[in-house]
Structures are given as C-alpha cells and as structure tokens.
Design an enzyme around this catalytic site. Sequence first.
Site, PDB file in Angstrom:
ATOM      1  N   ARG A 145     -29.599  14.564 -27.558  1.00 29.21           N
ATOM      2  CA  ARG A 145     -30.381  14.495 -26.317  1.00 29.21           C
ATOM      3  C   ARG A 145     -31.872  14.451 -26.617  1.00 29.21           C
ATOM      4  O   ARG A 145     -32.685  14.938 -25.843  1.00 29.21           O
ATOM      5  CB  ARG A 145     -30.044  15.696 -25.430  1.00 29.21           C
ATOM      6  CG  ARG A 145     -28.583  15.751 -25.005  1.00 29.21           C
ATOM      7  CD  ARG A 145     -28.266  17.022 -24.270  1.00 29.21           C
ATOM      8  NE  ARG A 145     -28.346  18.189 -25.163  1.00 29.21           N
ATOM      9  CZ  ARG A 145     -28.171  19.451 -24.765  1.00 29.21           C
ATOM     10  NH1 ARG A 145     -27.898  19.713 -23.496  1.00 29.21           N
ATOM     11  NH2 ARG A 145     -28.260  20.443 -25.622  1.00 29.21           N
ATOM     12  N   CYS A 164     -43.921   0.789 -17.430  1.00 33.60           N
ATOM     13  CA  CYS A 164     -43.098  -0.324 -17.940  1.00 33.60           C
ATOM     14  C   CYS A 164     -42.272   0.157 -19.130  1.00 33.60           C
ATOM     15  O   CYS A 164     -41.049   0.156 -19.088  1.00 33.60           O
ATOM     16  CB  CYS A 164     -43.993  -1.496 -18.312  1.00 33.60           C
ATOM     17  SG  CYS A 164     -44.863  -2.217 -16.909  1.00 33.60           S
ATOM     18  N   ARG A 184     -38.684  -1.366 -18.885  1.00 32.75           N
ATOM     19  CA  ARG A 184     -38.066  -2.006 -17.722  1.00 32.75           C
ATOM     20  C   ARG A 184     -38.571  -3.423 -17.510  1.00 32.75           C
ATOM     21  O   ARG A 184     -37.870  -4.279 -16.970  1.00 32.75           O
ATOM     22  CB  ARG A 184     -38.315  -1.175 -16.457  1.00 32.75           C
ATOM     23  CG  ARG A 184     -39.776  -1.065 -16.067  1.00 32.75           C
ATOM     24  CD  ARG A 184     -40.005  -0.453 -14.699  1.00 32.75           C
ATOM     25  NE  ARG A 184     -41.435  -0.369 -14.407  1.00 32.75           N
ATOM     26  CZ  ARG A 184     -42.167  -1.374 -13.933  1.00 32.75           C
ATOM     27  NH1 ARG A 184     -41.605  -2.557 -13.718  1.00 32.75           N
ATOM     28  NH2 ARG A 184     -43.457  -1.221 -13.712  1.00 32.75           N
ATOM     29  N   SER A 185     -39.839  -3.694 -17.901  1.00 34.20           N
ATOM     30  CA  SER A 185     -40.466  -4.974 -17.622  1.00 34.20           C
ATOM     31  C   SER A 185     -41.535  -5.223 -18.671  1.00 34.20           C
ATOM     32  O   SER A 185     -42.210  -4.282 -19.106  1.00 34.20           O
ATOM     33  CB  SER A 185     -41.090  -4.950 -16.221  1.00 34.20           C
ATOM     34  OG  SER A 185     -41.806  -6.132 -15.946  1.00 34.20           O
ATOM     35  N   ASP A 187     -44.667  -8.082 -19.942  1.00 42.05           N
ATOM     36  CA  ASP A 187     -45.499  -9.282 -19.914  1.00 42.05           C
ATOM     37  C   ASP A 187     -45.612  -9.806 -21.349  1.00 42.05           C
ATOM     38  O   ASP A 187     -46.262  -9.189 -22.191  1.00 42.05           O
ATOM     39  CB  ASP A 187     -46.872  -8.913 -19.340  1.00 42.05           C
ATOM     40  CG  ASP A 187     -47.842 -10.088 -19.245  1.00 42.05           C
ATOM     41  OD1 ASP A 187     -47.700 -11.052 -20.015  1.00 42.05           O
ATOM     42  OD2 ASP A 187     -48.767 -10.015 -18.410  1.00 42.05           O
ATOM     43  N   HIS A 228     -40.931 -11.549 -19.591  1.00 46.85           N
ATOM     44  CA  HIS A 228     -41.356 -12.716 -18.831  1.00 46.85           C
ATOM     45  C   HIS A 228     -42.681 -13.290 -19.323  1.00 46.85           C
ATOM     46  O   HIS A 228     -43.507 -12.585 -19.901  1.00 46.85           O
ATOM     47  CB  HIS A 228     -41.475 -12.371 -17.337  1.00 46.85           C
ATOM     48  CG  HIS A 228     -42.252 -11.121 -17.073  1.00 46.85           C
ATOM     49  ND1 HIS A 228     -41.652  -9.881 -16.957  1.00 46.85           N
ATOM     50  CD2 HIS A 228     -43.590 -10.898 -16.900  1.00 46.85           C
ATOM     51  CE1 HIS A 228     -42.570  -8.963 -16.714  1.00 46.85           C
ATOM     52  NE2 HIS A 228     -43.759  -9.556 -16.686  1.00 46.85           N
ATOM     53  N   ILE A 229     -42.829 -14.581 -19.063  1.00 54.20           N
ATOM     54  CA  ILE A 229     -44.102 -15.263 -19.251  1.00 54.20           C
ATOM     55  C   ILE A 229     -44.574 -15.715 -17.873  1.00 54.20           C
ATOM     56  O   ILE A 229     -43.867 -16.453 -17.179  1.00 54.20           O
ATOM     57  CB  ILE A 229     -43.975 -16.487 -20.172  1.00 54.20           C
ATOM     58  CG1 ILE A 229     -43.482 -16.071 -21.558  1.00 54.20           C
ATOM     59  CG2 ILE A 229     -45.326 -17.208 -20.293  1.00 54.20           C
ATOM     60  CD1 ILE A 229     -43.240 -17.250 -22.493  1.00 54.20           C
ATOM     61  N   ALA A 287     -51.560  -9.484 -14.456  1.00 58.76           N
ATOM     62  CA  ALA A 287     -51.003  -9.394 -13.100  1.00 58.76           C
ATOM     63  C   ALA A 287     -51.062  -7.949 -12.613  1.00 58.76           C
ATOM     64  O   ALA A 287     -50.806  -7.015 -13.372  1.00 58.76           O
ATOM     65  CB  ALA A 287     -49.565  -9.890 -13.090  1.00 58.76           C
TER      66      ALA A 287
END
Length: 288
Positions: A145, A164, A184-185, A187, A228-229, A287
């Site tokens: 853990r 992110c 999670r995301s 650039d 992503h781009i 962004a």
Amino acid sequence: MSRIDEIYISKAREIQTQGYLESQAGHGVRPIWEDGSSAQAIYLPQQIFTYAPGETPLLSLRRIAWKTAIKEILWIYQDRNNDVNLLKEKYNVHYWDEWRNEAGNLGTAYGYQIGKTFRSPETGEPINQIERLLTQLKENPLNRRLLTTMIDVDDMSEMTLIPCAFMTMWTVTGNHLNLTLIQRSGDFLAAAAPGGINAIQYYALLLMVAQVSGYQPGQFVHFIQNLHIYERHLPQVEQIIQLPLNQLSNPKLKLNPDVHDFQDFTIQDFTLEDYHPNEDKYDIEIAL
C-alpha cells in the site's frame, strides 16, 4: 543517442495517424486557449512508457527545462505547499500563475494534499503522505500500500486544477525501488511526452526517495490515461520529429550521494551529464 528520442517520434506519429479527433466527436471540451477558443486535440487512451533502471527519461530533440521540472517536485513533495507565490519567490518558477486563486494558491490541489495530515493505516498515528512513504520503505518495504495521491474527492471542488499526474505507487524488488506514476491527462508537447517534464521530474523524485530509503532506483513506469496533442501544437510537434537525432546525447541525471534526508535536497544536488539537446526555441501555448 537517447532511446527516448525514438520513442517520442514513434508516439507522436501514432497520435497523429491513429488518434481520436475531439473536433469530430460532436462534443465540447473543457480546456480553452487564452483567447477563449476551444482547445481541441488528437488523443490516444491508456499509454504506458517504461524506463529501465538507470535510464534518464529526458528528451534531446528539444531542450527540456529539467531544473524547473524538479523545482516543482520539491515544492510539492518537500515543501508540501501549493502557494504559487512561494514557487516564484523560492524557485523562480512562474508557470502556475494562470491557475492560482485570489489567495495566490491552488486551493486544495497538489502540495496541499501531500502535506495534509491523516491517520496512518499502519499505526493510527497522524502523518503526512511523504513521511508515511519514507517510514514504510524503511520499516515495512514489502507493504503493498505504498502510494501517494493528490486527489481526494472531498476536496476536488476546491481545486483550481485537478492534478494531471496525481498518483505514485512504489514497489521494492531486492535492493531496487520501482515507481509507477499515474496521470489522468497529458499534454504531449508541453509536459507529458516521453522524456518530457512529467517524466524527468518524477524520475528525480524516484532518485530522491530511493537514496534516502537505502535503495537503488529501479524501473520507472509512466501511465497516462489520455495522451494528446492539441491542434495548435501539431506544426511544432511535426517540426520536432523531423529533426536529426543527436548521436552524442545520452543524458544521465545524477544525485548528490551525500544527502540522506529527503528534506535536505536542493536543486544544486542534481547534475545532468551528456545532455546535448537541440537548441531551437518553441513558443508553447498552454491550454487553460
């Protein structure tokens, strides 16, 4: 030549040729550009990059501000702070200005979560996340853990930006400490690509935690749910992946071996060898 550059080129081309076009999906997206227009992107789901023990994940096709990246990690995990003014004054890092609230911080995000006191699941005593991690690595290294997280659903509404890269998971194998970063995301151009800001900063965190816990840095796995781009970044990415590979660049991030307390590390304890990046300048719009 760094293997990272080849991975970067391959992944950029994969996003361009096999990615999902948000602009054709018929739905709006959350991020916008500073002028208020929609920040549409091409993305791939569930990307995993694995770096071998001792492999420094740093891109050479363009210069990465590796010291700035590590300073942000010190701010989050060592200072355990989300005050943007402190980040600017102590580290001369300015790229969080767009997300600060009226109080000058990130609300309940980032360092706020790392510094928050909670009851240890092992002892029941109050502790923060980085202290618990370091203690357990020394006292109970086979604990399954061993993690840190910067997302608490009770606090999400007060975060100026939901993190992110938000979770680390740690595993000991023999004398090696291995790290998995969950994001999670990401650039691609700004931070999340192979060898980008997110990779080098969390590799630095692995070096620090391993050293003060008595381990060698092991495997580093970087998981990104949405890589992503942005459409505005496509010409810059194309320019970068057309550059010739530098056969001399094989970066190695080193850490001062004399530091044995996590709180004692400074940016001066990091050195980078054999890094010969392309020096072209890029104006990378972020962004919001």
